[in-house]
Design an enzyme around this catalytic site. Sequence first.
Site, PDB file in Angstrom:
ATOM      1  N   HIS A 280      -9.677   8.338  -1.772  1.00 51.15           N
ATOM      2  CA  HIS A 280      -9.079   7.146  -1.144  1.00 51.15           C
ATOM      3  C   HIS A 280      -9.985   5.914  -1.318  1.00 51.15           C
ATOM      4  O   HIS A 280     -10.444   5.326  -0.334  1.00 51.15           O
ATOM      5  CB  HIS A 280      -8.789   7.398   0.338  1.00 51.15           C
ATOM      6  CG  HIS A 280      -7.723   6.488   0.881  1.00 51.15           C
ATOM      7  ND1 HIS A 280      -6.813   6.877   1.835  1.00 51.15           N
ATOM      8  CD2 HIS A 280      -7.421   5.191   0.599  1.00 51.15           C
ATOM      9  CE1 HIS A 280      -6.005   5.862   2.124  1.00 51.15           C
ATOM     10  NE2 HIS A 280      -6.368   4.817   1.377  1.00 51.15           N
ATOM     11  N   ILE A 281     -10.195   5.537  -2.576  1.00 49.73           N
ATOM     12  CA  ILE A 281     -11.118   4.429  -2.878  1.00 49.73           C
ATOM     13  C   ILE A 281     -10.396   3.183  -3.381  1.00 49.73           C
ATOM     14  O   ILE A 281     -11.018   2.291  -3.958  1.00 49.73           O
ATOM     15  CB  ILE A 281     -12.195   4.840  -3.912  1.00 49.73           C
ATOM     16  CG1 ILE A 281     -11.551   5.324  -5.223  1.00 49.73           C
ATOM     17  CG2 ILE A 281     -13.122   5.894  -3.334  1.00 49.73           C
ATOM     18  CD1 ILE A 281     -12.530   5.407  -6.382  1.00 49.73           C
ATOM     19  N   GLY A 282      -9.076   3.117  -3.142  1.00 50.79           N
ATOM     20  CA  GLY A 282      -8.315   1.977  -3.669  1.00 50.79           C
ATOM     21  C   GLY A 282      -8.949   0.627  -3.391  1.00 50.79           C
ATOM     22  O   GLY A 282      -9.111  -0.203  -4.280  1.00 50.79           O
TER      23      GLY A 282
ATOM     24  N   GLY B 284       5.784  -4.453  -4.349  1.00 51.16           N
ATOM     25  CA  GLY B 284       5.250  -5.484  -3.457  1.00 51.16           C
ATOM     26  C   GLY B 284       3.998  -6.071  -4.086  1.00 51.16           C
ATOM     27  O   GLY B 284       3.904  -6.234  -5.293  1.00 51.16           O
TER      28      GLY B 284
ATOM     29  N   ASP C 171      -5.037   9.056  -5.346  1.00 53.37           N
ATOM     30  CA  ASP C 171      -6.125   8.448  -4.558  1.00 53.37           C
ATOM     31  C   ASP C 171      -5.983   8.829  -3.092  1.00 53.37           C
ATOM     32  O   ASP C 171      -6.926   8.701  -2.321  1.00 53.37           O
ATOM     33  CB  ASP C 171      -6.078   6.920  -4.703  1.00 53.37           C
ATOM     34  CG  ASP C 171      -7.275   6.241  -4.042  1.00 53.37           C
ATOM     35  OD1 ASP C 171      -8.409   6.746  -4.206  1.00 53.37           O
ATOM     36  OD2 ASP C 171      -7.079   5.233  -3.355  1.00 53.37           O
TER      37      ASP C 171
ATOM     38  N   ARG D  94       0.285   6.449   0.095  1.00 49.36           N
ATOM     39  CA  ARG D  94      -0.175   7.346   1.156  1.00 49.36           C
ATOM     40  C   ARG D  94       0.183   8.766   0.736  1.00 49.36           C
ATOM     41  O   ARG D  94       1.244   8.997   0.142  1.00 49.36           O
ATOM     42  CB  ARG D  94       0.491   7.012   2.495  1.00 49.36           C
ATOM     43  CG  ARG D  94      -0.036   5.745   3.173  1.00 49.36           C
ATOM     44  CD  ARG D  94      -1.453   5.912   3.734  1.00 49.36           C
ATOM     45  NE  ARG D  94      -1.923   4.719   4.422  1.00 49.36           N
ATOM     46  CZ  ARG D  94      -2.674   3.765   3.874  1.00 49.36           C
ATOM     47  NH1 ARG D  94      -3.054   3.859   2.601  1.00 49.36           N
ATOM     48  NH2 ARG D  94      -3.072   2.725   4.596  1.00 49.36           N
TER      49      ARG D  94
ATOM     50  N   PRO E 198      15.708  -6.742  -4.828  1.00 45.86           N
ATOM     51  CA  PRO E 198      15.261  -7.090  -6.180  1.00 45.86           C
ATOM     52  C   PRO E 198      14.189  -8.170  -6.142  1.00 45.86           C
ATOM     53  O   PRO E 198      14.117  -8.951  -5.189  1.00 45.86           O
ATOM     54  CB  PRO E 198      16.528  -7.621  -6.860  1.00 45.86           C
ATOM     55  CG  PRO E 198      17.657  -7.245  -5.987  1.00 45.86           C
ATOM     56  CD  PRO E 198      17.125  -7.057  -4.611  1.00 45.86           C
TER      57      PRO E 198
HETATM   58  P1  NAP Z   1       3.745  -4.602   0.268  1.00 46.02           P
HETATM   59  O1  NAP Z   1       3.396  -5.875  -0.400  1.00 46.02           O
HETATM   60  O2  NAP Z   1       4.395  -4.640   1.601  1.00 46.02           O
HETATM   61  O3  NAP Z   1       4.656  -3.766  -0.764  1.00 46.02           O
HETATM   62  C1  NAP Z   1       5.372  -2.639  -0.406  1.00 46.02           C
HETATM   63  C2  NAP Z   1       6.594  -2.557  -1.288  1.00 46.02           C
HETATM   64  O4  NAP Z   1       7.269  -1.318  -1.008  1.00 46.02           O
HETATM   65  C3  NAP Z   1       7.605  -3.685  -1.057  1.00 46.02           C
HETATM   66  O5  NAP Z   1       7.997  -4.211  -2.297  1.00 46.02           O
HETATM   67  C4  NAP Z   1       8.785  -2.981  -0.405  1.00 46.02           C
HETATM   68  O6  NAP Z   1      10.038  -3.539  -0.793  1.00 46.02           O
HETATM   69  C5  NAP Z   1       8.659  -1.601  -0.982  1.00 46.02           C
HETATM   70  N1  NAP Z   1       9.331  -0.569  -0.218  1.00 46.02           N
HETATM   71  C6  NAP Z   1       9.434  -0.434   1.134  1.00 46.02           C
HETATM   72  N2  NAP Z   1      10.155   0.656   1.424  1.00 46.02           N
HETATM   73  C7  NAP Z   1      10.531   1.201   0.239  1.00 46.02           C
HETATM   74  C8  NAP Z   1      11.293   2.326  -0.118  1.00 46.02           C
HETATM   75  N3  NAP Z   1      11.862   3.114   0.812  1.00 46.02           N
HETATM   76  N4  NAP Z   1      11.467   2.605  -1.444  1.00 46.02           N
HETATM   77  C9  NAP Z   1      10.904   1.813  -2.372  1.00 46.02           C
HETATM   78  N5  NAP Z   1      10.173   0.722  -2.092  1.00 46.02           N
HETATM   79  C10 NAP Z   1       9.990   0.434  -0.801  1.00 46.02           C
HETATM   80  O7  NAP Z   1       2.451  -3.679   0.453  1.00 46.02           O
HETATM   81  P2  NAP Z   1       1.145  -3.624  -0.474  1.00 46.02           P
HETATM   82  O8  NAP Z   1       0.127  -4.585   0.015  1.00 46.02           O
HETATM   83  O9  NAP Z   1       1.570  -3.670  -1.901  1.00 46.02           O
HETATM   84  O10 NAP Z   1       0.629  -2.142  -0.102  1.00 46.02           O
HETATM   85  C11 NAP Z   1       1.452  -1.028  -0.380  1.00 46.02           C
HETATM   86  C12 NAP Z   1       0.869   0.234   0.226  1.00 46.02           C
HETATM   87  O11 NAP Z   1      -0.289   0.625  -0.518  1.00 46.02           O
HETATM   88  C13 NAP Z   1       0.334   0.089   1.658  1.00 46.02           C
HETATM   89  O12 NAP Z   1       1.373   0.230   2.618  1.00 46.02           O
HETATM   90  C14 NAP Z   1      -0.686   1.194   1.754  1.00 46.02           C
HETATM   91  O13 NAP Z   1      -0.083   2.369   2.298  1.00 46.02           O
HETATM   92  C15 NAP Z   1      -1.103   1.432   0.306  1.00 46.02           C
HETATM   93  N6  NAP Z   1      -2.503   1.048   0.051  1.00 46.02           N
HETATM   94  C16 NAP Z   1      -3.393   1.995  -0.340  1.00 46.02           C
HETATM   95  C17 NAP Z   1      -4.697   1.645  -0.638  1.00 46.02           C
HETATM   96  C18 NAP Z   1      -5.668   2.667  -1.110  1.00 46.02           C
HETATM   97  O14 NAP Z   1      -6.857   2.519  -0.832  1.00 46.02           O
HETATM   98  N7  NAP Z   1      -5.245   3.672  -1.844  1.00 46.02           N
HETATM   99  C19 NAP Z   1      -5.121   0.308  -0.504  1.00 46.02           C
HETATM  100  C20 NAP Z   1      -4.187  -0.624  -0.098  1.00 46.02           C
HETATM  101  C21 NAP Z   1      -2.884  -0.257   0.181  1.00 46.02           C
HETATM  102  P3  NAP Z   1      10.499  -5.027  -0.302  1.00 46.02           P
HETATM  103  O15 NAP Z   1       9.464  -5.980  -0.833  1.00 46.02           O
HETATM  104  O16 NAP Z   1      11.807  -5.237  -0.967  1.00 46.02           O
HETATM  105  O17 NAP Z   1      10.547  -4.985   1.191  1.00 46.02           O
END
Ligand code: NAP
Length: 322
Positions: free
Chosen positions: A289-291, A158, A265, A241, A183
């Site tokens: 958790h400093i992403g 994503g 993280d 997560r 895809p």
């Molecule tokens: P996003 O744009 O919604 O991307 C999530 C991706 O995961 C999408 O491409 C989705 O596929 C895919 N996905 C969903 N279910 C899946 C599965 N079962 N197997 C494989 N891929 C799957 O979200 P984002 O903004 O990149 O954020 C992603 C995650 O990062 C957040 O939900 C959050 O938990 C985490 N995060 C952590 C921090 C941190 O501080 N460490 C900061 C920000 C975010 P589709 O596009 O095909 O639907």
Amino acid sequence: MSDKPRVFVTRTIPKAGLDRLREVCEVEVWPKPKPPRRDTLLDKARGCAGLVTMLSDKVDETVLTAAGDDLKVVANYAVGYNNIDVAACREHGVAVGNTPDVLTDATADVAVLLMLAAARSFTPAAASVRDGGWKTWAPMDHLGMELAGKTVGVIGLGRIGRAFADRCHGGWGMKVLYTANSPKPDADRDLGAKHVELPELLANSDFISLHCPLTEATAGLIDANALHQMKTTAVLVNTARGEVIDQDALHTALSGGKIFAAGLDVTTPEPLPTDSPLLELPNCVVLPHIGSATVHARSGMALMAADNVLAGLRGDPLPHGV
Ligand code: NAP
């Protein structure tokens, strides 16, 4: 008492967001370094029209009931919203917002940081300088893994996964494999990336980075079986997560040499107890958790959360709605 709508913000966030809220709302900010306890959250939510919540605040039926009929909007100060029962919010007519995009680069950078740190044994190497363990330049110490030309597997291509893949491909010419619900033709075209099933990604990637949301489908996705399918030289990175990884299985894999190293993280729980066996492993780097922890990202998140609250109070669609 003020007739402005009441908003409870569960932690101190950057001032720009609070100022924007205060123009319209009566804002109470939880001032302590630790999150409000559950009973405090229930108490503070009572009568609020808006809540600004963190990933550490569970927003469920009980919170929504405690808040009462005035509650219009929950603005999560995060892009992930696994802490919020979105269906229950819908039933209560409460809009839910998050903070996508503005934290994408910051979080992708931390994934790169962890990939490099884990691949190059950063933690034990740096510790050996401080604790006197480093006696002389040593030809066989701290031998790590190179990135150039290797294959990276991105689980969840994503926003953040793509930004991470861009860095890997652009920086080190890495081949990109990925899983996602569908895809991503742009990534296939721009990076030569390949959408594959999880087993193919696990077996063929030198580096594996998790960027999927925490859902029922992804909880425990990286279990003993998945770890077993990885290369013994693999480096695993998690900025998604903690619950996506079975941490006991990860400990077994890292301590038994089933994979090379891991960089986390996010963990379960957060913080990880200081006596966690994972923290005793030289091949496991753990960050608190400093992403999204850059000035730019956190300020932007504060403004987005404020905009979500203000739109929710007006009854408008949220600019960053879930
Ligand atoms: P996003 O744009 O919604 O991307 C999530 C991706 O995961 C999408 O491409 C989705 O596929 C895919 N996905 C969903 N279910 C899946 C599965 N079962 N197997 C494989 N891929 C799957 O979200 P984002 O903004 O990149 O954020 C992603 C995650 O990062 C957040 O939900 C959050 O938990 C985490 N995060 C952590 C921090 C941190 O501080 N460490 C900061 C920000 C975010 P589709 O596009 O095909 O639907």
